[in-house]
Design an enzyme around this catalytic site. Structure first.
Site, PDB file in Angstrom:
ATOM      1  N   ASN A  15      62.559  25.905 -69.340  1.00 35.23           N
ATOM      2  CA  ASN A  15      62.334  27.344 -69.257  1.00 35.23           C
ATOM      3  C   ASN A  15      61.374  27.848 -70.335  1.00 35.23           C
ATOM      4  O   ASN A  15      61.538  28.928 -70.874  1.00 35.23           O
ATOM      5  CB  ASN A  15      63.664  28.105 -69.299  1.00 35.23           C
ATOM      6  CG  ASN A  15      63.555  29.577 -68.925  1.00 35.23           C
ATOM      7  OD1 ASN A  15      64.246  30.407 -69.494  1.00 35.23           O
ATOM      8  ND2 ASN A  15      62.704  29.928 -67.997  1.00 35.23           N
ATOM      9  N   CYS A  17      57.701  26.748 -69.879  1.00 31.91           N
ATOM     10  CA  CYS A  17      56.347  26.618 -69.318  1.00 31.91           C
ATOM     11  C   CYS A  17      56.269  27.147 -67.888  1.00 31.91           C
ATOM     12  O   CYS A  17      55.785  28.242 -67.649  1.00 31.91           O
ATOM     13  CB  CYS A  17      55.880  25.159 -69.332  1.00 31.91           C
ATOM     14  SG  CYS A  17      55.654  24.430 -70.959  1.00 31.91           S
ATOM     15  N   ARG A  18      56.762  26.350 -66.956  1.00 34.92           N
ATOM     16  CA  ARG A  18      56.570  26.666 -65.537  1.00 34.92           C
ATOM     17  C   ARG A  18      57.372  27.873 -65.065  1.00 34.92           C
ATOM     18  O   ARG A  18      56.818  28.779 -64.428  1.00 34.92           O
ATOM     19  CB  ARG A  18      56.917  25.446 -64.681  1.00 34.92           C
ATOM     20  CG  ARG A  18      55.973  24.282 -64.918  1.00 34.92           C
ATOM     21  CD  ARG A  18      56.436  23.035 -64.226  1.00 34.92           C
ATOM     22  NE  ARG A  18      57.649  22.527 -64.870  1.00 34.92           N
ATOM     23  CZ  ARG A  18      58.368  21.509 -64.404  1.00 34.92           C
ATOM     24  NH1 ARG A  18      58.015  20.920 -63.274  1.00 34.92           N
ATOM     25  NH2 ARG A  18      59.440  21.096 -65.052  1.00 34.92           N
ATOM     26  N   SER A  19      58.674  27.902 -65.325  1.00 32.48           N
ATOM     27  CA  SER A  19      59.477  29.007 -64.779  1.00 32.48           C
ATOM     28  C   SER A  19      59.165  30.355 -65.427  1.00 32.48           C
ATOM     29  O   SER A  19      59.107  31.364 -64.720  1.00 32.48           O
ATOM     30  CB  SER A  19      60.972  28.693 -64.793  1.00 32.48           C
ATOM     31  OG  SER A  19      61.442  28.368 -66.067  1.00 32.48           O
ATOM     32  N   ASP A 128      54.709  19.460 -64.669  1.00 32.33           N
ATOM     33  CA  ASP A 128      55.089  19.950 -65.993  1.00 32.33           C
ATOM     34  C   ASP A 128      53.900  19.778 -66.934  1.00 32.33           C
ATOM     35  O   ASP A 128      53.503  18.653 -67.223  1.00 32.33           O
ATOM     36  CB  ASP A 128      56.299  19.177 -66.506  1.00 32.33           C
ATOM     37  CG  ASP A 128      56.889  19.781 -67.769  1.00 32.33           C
ATOM     38  OD1 ASP A 128      56.217  20.622 -68.416  1.00 32.33           O
ATOM     39  OD2 ASP A 128      58.021  19.406 -68.111  1.00 32.33           O
TER      40      ASP A 128
END
Length: 158
Positions: A15, A17-19, A128
């Protein structure tokens, strides 16, 4: 007549980077379409490695370059209550999807999907970028923008 609020949770591993990037992109797209009052958006990680931390500085910088603000977000882990509180839980990759499905009550499993499932022309897993270079964060944003638009196109049509 009041419209019910659709609650969407974006999930990756840590929680950071991507989300959080998905949350920032989705919130911006909602504002652009004037739909923000109809949604509640959050993000979380299947792992609790970074709880309380802000998003990765590289994710924040890449997002800022495109006009997305991630500064108010702080990492949190997925909670058991998320499976009942959210209408849609969108995983960034198969590993996180599998973790969510294994943990979710049976009644919630149909609401857990891959975020990229609405963009069949793209890879179904958001890579990721954490251990890579700056370009990885740009690639992630490209994918997130496409999928966010597709999710909103689907939800507006239904």
């Amino acid at each position: 007549m009041s419209r019910s609020v659709t609650r969407v949770l974006f999930v990756c591993l840590g929680n950071i980077c991507r989300s959080p990037s998905a949350q920032g992109v989705f919130e911006a797209r909602l504002r652009e379409r004037g739909l923000q009052s109809g949604y509640q958006v959050d993000s979380a990680g299947t792992g609790g490695y970074h709880v309380g931390e802000p998003p990765d500085r590289r994710a924040t910088a890449a997002a800022r370059q495109r006009g997305y603000d991630l500064s108010a977000q702080r990492a949190r882990a997925v909670r058991d209550s998320d499976f009942t509180e959210f209408d849609l839980i969108l995983a960034m990759d198969q590993s996180n999807l599998d973790n969510l499905l294994a943990r979710a009550p049976a009644a919630a499993r149909s609401r857990i999907r891959l975020f990229m499932s609405v963009a069949p022309e793209l890879p179904q897993e958001v890579p990721d970028p954490y251990f890579g270079g700056e370009q990885g964060f740009e690639q992630v944003l490209d994918m997130l923008e496409t999928a966010a638009d597709a999710w909103l196109d689907v939800s507006v049509a239904t």
